[in-house]
Design a protein around this motif. Sequence first.
Motif, mmCIF file in Angstrom:
data_model
loop_
_atom_site.group_PDB
_atom_site.id
_atom_site.type_symbol
_atom_site.label_atom_id
_atom_site.label_comp_id
_atom_site.label_asym_id
_atom_site.label_seq_id
_atom_site.Cartn_x
_atom_site.Cartn_y
_atom_site.Cartn_z
ATOM 1 N N GLN A 230 28.899 -14.953 25.690
ATOM 2 C CA GLN A 230 28.442 -14.422 27.094
ATOM 3 C C GLN A 230 29.319 -13.864 28.141
ATOM 4 O O GLN A 230 29.168 -13.206 28.994
ATOM 5 C CB GLN A 230 27.774 -15.643 27.765
ATOM 6 C CG GLN A 230 26.756 -15.394 28.997
ATOM 7 C CD GLN A 230 25.857 -16.510 29.511
ATOM 8 O OE1 GLN A 230 25.668 -17.213 28.765
ATOM 9 N NE2 GLN A 230 25.556 -16.207 30.669
ATOM 10 N N ASP A 234 29.067 -10.729 30.543
ATOM 11 C CA ASP A 234 29.208 -10.829 31.933
ATOM 12 C C ASP A 234 29.878 -9.808 32.519
ATOM 13 O O ASP A 234 29.958 -9.405 33.451
ATOM 14 C CB ASP A 234 29.513 -12.185 32.148
ATOM 15 C CG ASP A 234 28.196 -13.491 32.418
ATOM 16 O OD1 ASP A 234 27.090 -12.927 32.192
ATOM 17 O OD2 ASP A 234 28.675 -14.354 31.905
ATOM 18 N N TYR A 240 22.751 -7.338 32.878
ATOM 19 C CA TYR A 240 21.934 -7.191 31.442
ATOM 20 C C TYR A 240 20.574 -7.707 31.645
ATOM 21 O O TYR A 240 19.598 -7.319 31.030
ATOM 22 C CB TYR A 240 22.465 -8.197 30.624
ATOM 23 C CG TYR A 240 22.924 -9.672 31.022
ATOM 24 C CD1 TYR A 240 21.852 -10.725 30.693
ATOM 25 C CD2 TYR A 240 24.094 -10.014 31.675
ATOM 26 C CE1 TYR A 240 21.978 -11.898 31.259
ATOM 27 C CE2 TYR A 240 24.268 -11.351 31.843
ATOM 28 C CZ TYR A 240 23.340 -12.452 31.927
ATOM 29 O OH TYR A 240 23.535 -13.785 32.347
ATOM 30 N N ALA A 241 20.101 -8.530 32.494
ATOM 31 C CA ALA A 241 18.852 -9.141 32.488
ATOM 32 C C ALA A 241 17.862 -8.256 32.817
ATOM 33 O O ALA A 241 16.507 -8.177 32.695
ATOM 34 C CB ALA A 241 18.552 -10.388 33.477
ATOM 35 N N VAL A 260 23.023 -15.119 21.881
ATOM 36 C CA VAL A 260 23.180 -15.341 23.334
ATOM 37 C C VAL A 260 22.082 -15.012 24.035
ATOM 38 O O VAL A 260 21.517 -15.441 25.064
ATOM 39 C CB VAL A 260 24.534 -14.194 23.661
ATOM 40 C CG1 VAL A 260 24.501 -14.096 25.283
ATOM 41 C CG2 VAL A 260 25.834 -14.751 23.151
ATOM 42 N N TYR A 261 21.344 -13.523 23.739
ATOM 43 C CA TYR A 261 20.096 -13.502 24.221
ATOM 44 C C TYR A 261 18.997 -14.357 24.068
ATOM 45 O O TYR A 261 18.259 -14.522 25.171
ATOM 46 C CB TYR A 261 19.711 -12.007 23.659
ATOM 47 C CG TYR A 261 20.374 -10.643 24.307
ATOM 48 C CD1 TYR A 261 19.661 -9.957 25.212
ATOM 49 C CD2 TYR A 261 21.727 -10.609 24.157
ATOM 50 C CE1 TYR A 261 20.194 -8.914 25.750
ATOM 51 C CE2 TYR A 261 22.405 -9.702 25.047
ATOM 52 C CZ TYR A 261 21.382 -8.757 25.701
ATOM 53 O OH TYR A 261 22.148 -7.782 26.437
ATOM 54 N N GLU A 263 19.559 -17.637 23.987
ATOM 55 C CA GLU A 263 19.741 -18.658 25.091
ATOM 56 C C GLU A 263 19.593 -18.287 26.265
ATOM 57 O O GLU A 263 19.110 -19.223 27.153
ATOM 58 C CB GLU A 263 21.188 -19.134 24.780
ATOM 59 C CG GLU A 263 21.520 -19.761 23.459
ATOM 60 C CD GLU A 263 23.053 -19.744 23.286
ATOM 61 O OE1 GLU A 263 23.883 -19.509 24.030
ATOM 62 O OE2 GLU A 263 23.606 -20.450 22.200
ATOM 63 N N LEU A 264 19.810 -17.007 26.703
ATOM 64 C CA LEU A 264 19.421 -16.430 28.004
ATOM 65 C C LEU A 264 17.974 -16.360 28.209
ATOM 66 O O LEU A 264 17.490 -16.047 29.410
ATOM 67 C CB LEU A 264 19.890 -15.180 28.349
ATOM 68 C CG LEU A 264 21.504 -15.345 28.382
ATOM 69 C CD1 LEU A 264 22.516 -14.202 28.371
ATOM 70 C CD2 LEU A 264 22.197 -16.380 29.499
ATOM 71 N N ILE A 266 15.932 -13.745 27.332
ATOM 72 C CA ILE A 266 15.822 -12.106 27.488
ATOM 73 C C ILE A 266 15.795 -11.625 26.233
ATOM 74 O O ILE A 266 16.141 -10.411 26.048
ATOM 75 C CB ILE A 266 16.775 -11.500 28.415
ATOM 76 C CG1 ILE A 266 18.154 -11.763 27.695
ATOM 77 C CG2 ILE A 266 16.467 -12.301 29.873
ATOM 78 C CD1 ILE A 266 19.208 -11.121 28.605
ATOM 79 N N GLU A 267 15.359 -12.121 24.889
ATOM 80 C CA GLU A 267 15.382 -11.512 23.649
ATOM 81 C C GLU A 267 14.259 -10.390 23.601
ATOM 82 O O GLU A 267 14.432 -9.428 22.727
ATOM 83 C CB GLU A 267 14.625 -12.486 22.466
ATOM 84 C CG GLU A 267 15.991 -12.954 21.571
ATOM 85 C CD GLU A 267 15.451 -13.755 20.337
ATOM 86 O OE1 GLU A 267 15.789 -13.441 19.353
ATOM 87 O OE2 GLU A 267 14.637 -14.584 20.804
#
Length: 369
Positions: A230, A234, A240-241, A260-261, A263-264, A266-267
Amino acid sequence: MSVAHTSRPAEGRRFSLLSLFEAMATPHQLDRYLELVTPMVTVRDLRAEVLAVDRSTADTVTLTLRPTRQWRGFRAGQFVQVGVVIDGVRHTRCYSPANAQSSPDGTIELTIKAHPDGLVSQYLHENARPGLILDLSQAAGEFVLPTTRPRRVLLVSGGSGITPVLSMLRTLVEEKHAGSVTFLHYAYTENDVAYLDELRELADANPNVNLVLAYTDQETGGHLHGFFGQKHLDAVAPWYAEAETFLCGPPGLMRGVREVYRELGIEDRLHTEEFAPAATPVEGEAGGELSFTASRVTADNSGGTLLEQAEAAGLHPEYGCRMGICFSCTAVKKSGCTKNVRTGDTDTDPDKAIQLCVSVPVGDVALDI
């Protein structure tokens, strides 16, 4: 009106003559005879001639191909199947064009990494010369830019996975896309980056393009060091979102970005393609019997993939990439349970098309091969 009226019978006569010639050529296709005279003159087969060869790094070779008239073009990110005869046996592998999708001269540019155990890639790296004729398929794959280009684009690649995302970058630049584009590429060292000079030129000439090079085995130079996380995300694309991300690379990079995606949350904004077989998470258990019903062949289940076991039984099912991408080895499972080695999912439905190269049998399985 009279021109349109007379052209249809003429076209029909051409197809009738073609059918007649092909019938006379039986049992071989007409193209089998034409290739003895000039391989680039074909009726139905799609082929390509190597026009130029460039070995820009120690383990890669870039081929410029001129396809025959049957070529329908490609969209940035798609792949083609390339066939070559090695020791009398035709082998096929998947590669992604690296040039922009609207190449004015109709050529195709492929950059191929010579993997240590890669039969086709090693052969092309060592033996490709101008004039070499290759079999070629039409472009396929859903790893493409949307028709309405995103306002923000993050392109992430590693190693030989650079080719489809480079094609996307070249296409966006050629279209004069005004949105933000970040190109993040991972390599062992600077010497391992294909197209390095061009990438820098594209970034210098286009203010909306941000080139970020990440080296995993080199502590100096580059913009980032180490592996994707991440912090890297960043640093290179804080937006990125709101972006669409396109990813292609080796299994470790693919896995790291996906995690990472995920967890965020935003897959759904992550689009992927992989040209290296993922590590097999589950192997089939030996036991039971395989029935290849169309061939009336049976064999004990060794636990390998269905493609491997069919070949071991003396059969020759069609295949392409051998890694679950091209769907060339799809066959109908008549009965039994199979497991997908990439996902771990099992399937017990009868009369269902499955991919032989990434499926292992669980007990007795019957296939229409």
